[in-house]
Design a protein around this motif. Structure first.
Motif, PDB file in Angstrom:
ATOM      1  N   ASP A  59       0.810  -1.212   0.000  1.00 15.96           N
ATOM      2  CA  ASP A  59       0.000   0.000   0.000  1.00 15.96           C
ATOM      3  C   ASP A  59       0.843   1.262   0.000  1.00 15.96           C
ATOM      4  O   ASP A  59       0.335   2.347  -0.307  1.00 15.96           O
ATOM      5  CB  ASP A  59      -0.918   0.016   1.223  1.00 15.96           C
ATOM      6  CG  ASP A  59      -2.070  -0.958   1.102  1.00 15.96           C
ATOM      7  OD1 ASP A  59      -2.234  -1.549   0.023  1.00 15.96           O
ATOM      8  OD2 ASP A  59      -2.812  -1.143   2.089  1.00 15.96           O
ATOM      9  N   ALA A  60       2.105   1.161   0.355  1.00 15.88           N
ATOM     10  CA  ALA A  60       2.968   2.337   0.324  1.00 15.88           C
ATOM     11  C   ALA A  60       3.179   2.856  -1.094  1.00 15.88           C
ATOM     12  O   ALA A  60       3.529   4.023  -1.275  1.00 15.88           O
ATOM     13  CB  ALA A  60       4.325   2.016   0.963  1.00 15.88           C
ATOM     14  N   CYS A  61       2.937   2.011  -2.093  1.00 20.30           N
ATOM     15  CA  CYS A  61       3.151   2.453  -3.473  1.00 20.30           C
ATOM     16  C   CYS A  61       1.992   2.150  -4.409  1.00 20.30           C
ATOM     17  O   CYS A  61       1.986   2.611  -5.553  1.00 20.30           O
ATOM     18  CB  CYS A  61       4.446   1.880  -4.042  1.00 20.30           C
ATOM     19  SG  CYS A  61       4.698   0.114  -3.787  1.00 20.30           S
ATOM     20  N   HIS A  62       0.980   1.399  -3.957  1.00 22.53           N
ATOM     21  CA  HIS A  62      -0.210   1.191  -4.791  1.00 22.53           C
ATOM     22  C   HIS A  62      -1.394   0.834  -3.907  1.00 22.53           C
ATOM     23  O   HIS A  62      -1.284   0.024  -2.985  1.00 22.53           O
ATOM     24  CB  HIS A  62       0.015   0.100  -5.850  1.00 22.53           C
ATOM     25  CG  HIS A  62       0.567  -1.190  -5.324  1.00 22.53           C
ATOM     26  ND1 HIS A  62      -0.196  -2.115  -4.640  1.00 22.53           N
ATOM     27  CD2 HIS A  62       1.818  -1.711  -5.372  1.00 22.53           C
ATOM     28  CE1 HIS A  62       0.560  -3.158  -4.309  1.00 22.53           C
ATOM     29  NE2 HIS A  62       1.780  -2.937  -4.723  1.00 22.53           N
ATOM     30  N   THR A  63      -2.543   1.460  -4.162  1.00 25.35           N
ATOM     31  CA  THR A  63      -3.764   1.169  -3.420  1.00 25.35           C
ATOM     32  C   THR A  63      -4.900   0.953  -4.397  1.00 25.35           C
ATOM     33  O   THR A  63      -4.901   1.491  -5.502  1.00 25.35           O
ATOM     34  CB  THR A  63      -4.135   2.316  -2.460  1.00 25.35           C
ATOM     35  OG1 THR A  63      -4.422   3.501  -3.229  1.00 25.35           O
ATOM     36  CG2 THR A  63      -3.011   2.611  -1.493  1.00 25.35           C
ATOM     37  N   HIS A  64      -5.895   0.182  -3.975  1.00 25.89           N
ATOM     38  CA  HIS A  64      -6.994  -0.178  -4.866  1.00 25.89           C
ATOM     39  C   HIS A  64      -8.138  -0.704  -4.016  1.00 25.89           C
ATOM     40  O   HIS A  64      -8.051  -0.762  -2.781  1.00 25.89           O
ATOM     41  CB  HIS A  64      -6.541  -1.236  -5.879  1.00 25.89           C
ATOM     42  CG  HIS A  64      -5.534  -2.177  -5.311  1.00 25.89           C
ATOM     43  ND1 HIS A  64      -5.881  -3.250  -4.528  1.00 25.89           N
ATOM     44  CD2 HIS A  64      -4.175  -2.162  -5.354  1.00 25.89           C
ATOM     45  CE1 HIS A  64      -4.775  -3.878  -4.133  1.00 25.89           C
ATOM     46  NE2 HIS A  64      -3.735  -3.243  -4.600  1.00 25.89           N
ATOM     47  N   SER A  65      -9.203  -1.110  -4.648  1.00 22.87           N
ATOM     48  CA  SER A  65     -10.351  -1.606  -3.891  1.00 22.87           C
ATOM     49  C   SER A  65     -10.068  -3.009  -3.368  1.00 22.87           C
ATOM     50  O   SER A  65      -9.263  -3.739  -3.947  1.00 22.87           O
ATOM     51  CB  SER A  65     -11.601  -1.633  -4.782  1.00 22.87           C
ATOM     52  OG  SER A  65     -11.634  -2.827  -5.542  1.00 22.87           O
ATOM     53  N   PRO A  66     -10.725  -3.414  -2.275  1.00 19.73           N
ATOM     54  CA  PRO A  66     -10.520  -4.771  -1.749  1.00 19.73           C
ATOM     55  C   PRO A  66     -11.401  -5.810  -2.415  1.00 19.73           C
ATOM     56  O   PRO A  66     -11.329  -6.982  -2.074  1.00 19.73           O
ATOM     57  CB  PRO A  66     -10.895  -4.620  -0.267  1.00 19.73           C
ATOM     58  CG  PRO A  66     -11.924  -3.543  -0.267  1.00 19.73           C
ATOM     59  CD  PRO A  66     -11.550  -2.593  -1.378  1.00 19.73           C
ATOM     60  N   LYS A  67     -12.242  -5.402  -3.354  1.00 15.14           N
ATOM     61  CA  LYS A  67     -13.252  -6.307  -3.891  1.00 15.14           C
ATOM     62  C   LYS A  67     -12.672  -7.489  -4.665  1.00 15.14           C
ATOM     63  O   LYS A  67     -13.224  -8.576  -4.656  1.00 15.14           O
ATOM     64  CB  LYS A  67     -14.186  -5.518  -4.793  1.00 15.14           C
ATOM     65  CG  LYS A  67     -15.618  -5.509  -4.403  1.00 15.14           C
ATOM     66  CD  LYS A  67     -15.953  -4.918  -3.075  1.00 15.14           C
ATOM     67  CE  LYS A  67     -16.320  -3.483  -3.237  1.00 15.14           C
ATOM     68  NZ  LYS A  67     -15.309  -2.574  -2.808  1.00 15.14           N
ATOM     69  N   ALA A  68     -11.563  -7.292  -5.349  1.00 19.08           N
ATOM     70  CA  ALA A  68     -10.961  -8.396  -6.101  1.00 19.08           C
ATOM     71  C   ALA A  68     -10.010  -9.225  -5.247  1.00 19.08           C
ATOM     72  O   ALA A  68      -9.442 -10.202  -5.720  1.00 19.08           O
ATOM     73  CB  ALA A  68     -10.236  -7.863  -7.329  1.00 19.08           C
ATOM     74  N   GLY A  69      -9.809  -8.832  -3.996  1.00 17.55           N
ATOM     75  CA  GLY A  69      -8.997  -9.615  -3.080  1.00 17.55           C
ATOM     76  C   GLY A  69      -7.528  -9.665  -3.426  1.00 17.55           C
ATOM     77  O   GLY A  69      -6.862 -10.663  -3.173  1.00 17.55           O
ATOM     78  N   GLN A  70      -6.985  -8.566  -3.972  1.00 20.27           N
ATOM     79  CA  GLN A  70      -5.605  -8.596  -4.439  1.00 20.27           C
ATOM     80  C   GLN A  70      -4.621  -7.828  -3.561  1.00 20.27           C
ATOM     81  O   GLN A  70      -3.415  -7.993  -3.684  1.00 20.27           O
ATOM     82  CB  GLN A  70      -5.537  -8.033  -5.868  1.00 20.27           C
ATOM     83  CG  GLN A  70      -6.302  -8.848  -6.878  1.00 20.27           C
ATOM     84  CD  GLN A  70      -5.855 -10.289  -6.921  1.00 20.27           C
ATOM     85  OE1 GLN A  70      -4.715 -10.597  -7.231  1.00 20.27           O
ATOM     86  NE2 GLN A  70      -6.763 -11.195  -6.578  1.00 20.27           N
TER      87      GLN A  70
END
Length: 637
Positions: free
Chosen positions: A347-358
């Motif tokens: 997360d220090a360099c990329h964030t996204h939604s948790p919906k795809a579980g990645q």
């Protein structure tokens, strides 16, 4: 698991012999003045890296965490098949499989055409495609995964333990210095709150989340957008008349929003991601003052005619979907020609939604990529230029993740009838789910050609083992003891390269290759293995034959495949394999191995395929390794 190489030792085999300590650990222990690697953050990314480095006591590793202890509940819970393959290399995949919930089917629910105010199941999809991996897709508490990594660290020769109650406040790099050029200022977040200490490091890795101080210190910024959509997540113990509560479910209502249900380990606990309100462009989710009751109420509206009676909310949180990415994952400015000293991951360099579980999965894959490279550099196996490949490789994959997840989040949040996929024969999220199975399994990663990933010149020799993708395991039988097993499970998280040599119809080319690898001065095994190390300390060679167990003679196998190792010179009997003879599958057929010519598959320490070559391509093999590893016999690079 191989035991007793250097003498018999009873007790728990996971506890390795402790190396001489270079420092004390514990809440009252003094911090070191200098370290080789300082890791900020004990989330999945930081612990995955620390667990690798802990195996090398000659590398002075320190991992700091602002919290006083490991988390107990909440946060991420999904582990895809690729990450489970990685867990196998760390030795705790079986523990995870035993304790976790296995996602076998995903059920889809949409508004009932005859009564749109009610939802109706429209179908199910197998969650993991046949033969995409030998591992399951699982769900388990993130805190438990932390503990498994902590156990690996504690049981490693270095007995590595986190330094809790310390946060990174500042990071300064002297690019002209060669000895511990990174100065890290740590702040006490415990009893002596606010006090600072300075530690000098050769390398720093920021795994300290989306508000990363390490990223900020090197001038990194997260760029991207937000969907302006509030979602809630809660782990609950509840009763419900909803029939698919013990299956992964994607639920879309007519007008109340969407839900994702994820059953959890233990048979009773389950997680619900609940769509809440749209946010104004300038509004933050914190201003809405959502509570757990808001999530429960919304869930009951979306699930009508079913309901959920919550007995206990174990953990809950509110978040806004965002997709953000930094320009680089290290401290080297664009256009500057130097080797990196500071890295960011997760997360220090990329964030996204948790919906795809990645999120948790990709974070660990970041540091699984970086870990072996740091080991190579710090143990003088490779030049520090190798570290430039981390940002180059992982940024591309993070961008792929952001783009795919961005589209998936929009599909999940679109009201029924308003998605661009609704005009197809299948509902929007069913179609998208099927198309993304490789992505959600963590299997879409493909590293582009580089010094670490060769051009696909000889790809036709192994059509099912694509260069740049992870090595796809398959059933084999070990010749020495007729044990059925997965070939990929011989790989451990030990920073070693693997060469899997598959014999053709004529076995002589493989025998000749083995003799050359063992004895020729131009052999990569000879050139890159220190004289005081076992022959497989850097490059682990395994052979796979087309015959079945009873058709091969172990006594006639090449000596490279029966090496004598350790202080007693004990023979290793676990290098030779043949096809499975009990119906689990023929690895040559399953993975498209050329039966006539055979081939060798070179696999990186992070389990990704680096090269596919003919058994006779000795110059190509030697040149490939020479571009990465030092020639320790002559002192070159």
């Amino acid at each position: 698991m191989q035991l007793y190489l250097n003498g018999f030792r009873g007790g728990d085999p996971d506890i390795k012999v402790a190396a001489p300590t270079w420092r004390e650990f514990g809440s009252n222990a003094a911090l070191p003045e200098k370290v080789d690697v300082l890791i900020a953050g004990t989330g999945p990314a930081g612990l995955c890296l620390a667990a690798q480095l802990a195996q090398f006591p000659e590398i002075k590793t320190m991992i700091v965490e602002s919290s006083p202890r490991n988390i107990e509940k909440g946060k991420a819970d999904g582990i895809n098949t690729r990450t489970m393959e990685m867990f196998q290399a760390f030795g705790f995949a079986e523990d995870v499989k035993r304790e976790s919930y296995w996602v076998n089917q995903t059920a889809f629910w949409m508004p009932d055409a005859s009564n749109p105010a009610h939802i109706k199941r429209i179908g199910r999809v197998q969650d993991v495609s046949d033969d995409s991996s030998e591992m399951p897709h699982i769900l388990i508490n993130q805190a438990r995964l932390h503990q498994l990594f902590l156990d690996v660290m504690h049981n490693a020769p270095s007995r590595l333990t986190p330094d809790y109650n310390w946060s990174v406040e500042a990071v300064d790099v002297d690019p002209d210095a060669s000895d511990h050029p990174v100065t890290v200022t740590l702040k006490d977040t415990g009893v002596n709150w606010g006090e600072t200490k300075v530690v000098r490091a050769n390398y720093v890795v920021g795994c300290d989340g989306a508000r990363s101080n390490v990223r900020k210190a090197i001038g990194g910024e997260l760029h991207g957008d937000a969907a302006h959509q509030a979602w809630g997540v809660m782990d609950i113990l509840a009763n419900t008349d909803f029939p698919d509560v013990r299956q992964k479910c994607l639920i879309a209502s007519q007008s109340e929003g969407n839900i994702l249900i994820l059953p959890r380990e233990g048979g009773y606990l389950f997680r619900m991601y609940v769509e809440l309100d749209k946010l104004n462009p300038d509004e933050r989710v914190s201003t809405r003052n959502f509570t757990a009751d808001h999530l429960i109420e919304a869930a009951n509206r979306i699930m009508s005619p079913y309901s959920v009676d919550v007995k206990e909310v174990v953990w809950w949180s509110i978040y806004e979907i965002g997709h953000r990415l930094t320009d680089s994952f290290d401290d080297v400015p664009a256009g500057e020609d130097r080797n990196p000293r500071v890295f960011t991951a997760g997360d220090a360099c990329h964030t996204h939604s948790p919906k795809a579980g990645q999120g948790m999965n990709v974070s660990m894959q970041d540091t699984f990529n970086l870990g072996w490279k740091l080991v190579h550099v710090l143990t003088n196996r490779a030049d520090a230029r190798l570290l430039r490949s981390y940002s180059a490789e992982r940024w591309v994959e993070a961008k792929r993740l952001i783009d795919t997840d961005h589209e998936w989040a929009r599909i999940m949040s679109a009201p029924a009838g308003q998605s661009k996929l609704d005009s197809s024969n299948e509902p929007r999220f069913v179609q998208a789910f099927k198309e993304n199975l490789e992505f959600t399994g963590g299997l879409a990663v493909k590293y582009e050609p580089s010094a670490l990933t060769a051009l696909p010149t000889y790809q036709a020799l192994a059509t099912g083992q694509e260069i740049g993708r992870r090595f796809h395991s398959a059933p084999v039988v070990r010749l020495a003891d007729a044990k059925q097993m997965q070939l990929g499970h011989v790989a451990e998280a030990d920073a070693r390269w693997r060469i899997y040599a598959f014999a053709g119809q004529d076995q002589k080319p493989l025998f000749d290759l083995a003799e050359w690898l063992e004895n020729d001065p131009s052999s990569p095994v000879v050139k890159h293995t220190p004289r005081d190390k076992d022959c497989d300390a850097m490059i682990d060679v395994r052979a796979i034959f087309q015959q079945t167990f009873e058709q091969l003679s172990y006594e006639n196998m090449p000596t490279l495949l029966k090496p004598h190792k350790g202080k007693f010179g004990l023979q290793d009997h676990e290098k030779i394999f043949c096809v499975d003879h009990k119906g689990l599958g023929d690895i040559f057929e399953m993975r498209g191995i050329d039966r006539t010519a055979g081939c060798m598959i070179v696999v990186r320490p992070d389990q990704y395929i680096a090269n596919v070559l003919p058994l006779t391509a000795r110059e190509d093999l030697s040149a490939f390794f020479a571009s990465v590893l030092r020639d320790v016999r002559s002192g070159g690079v």
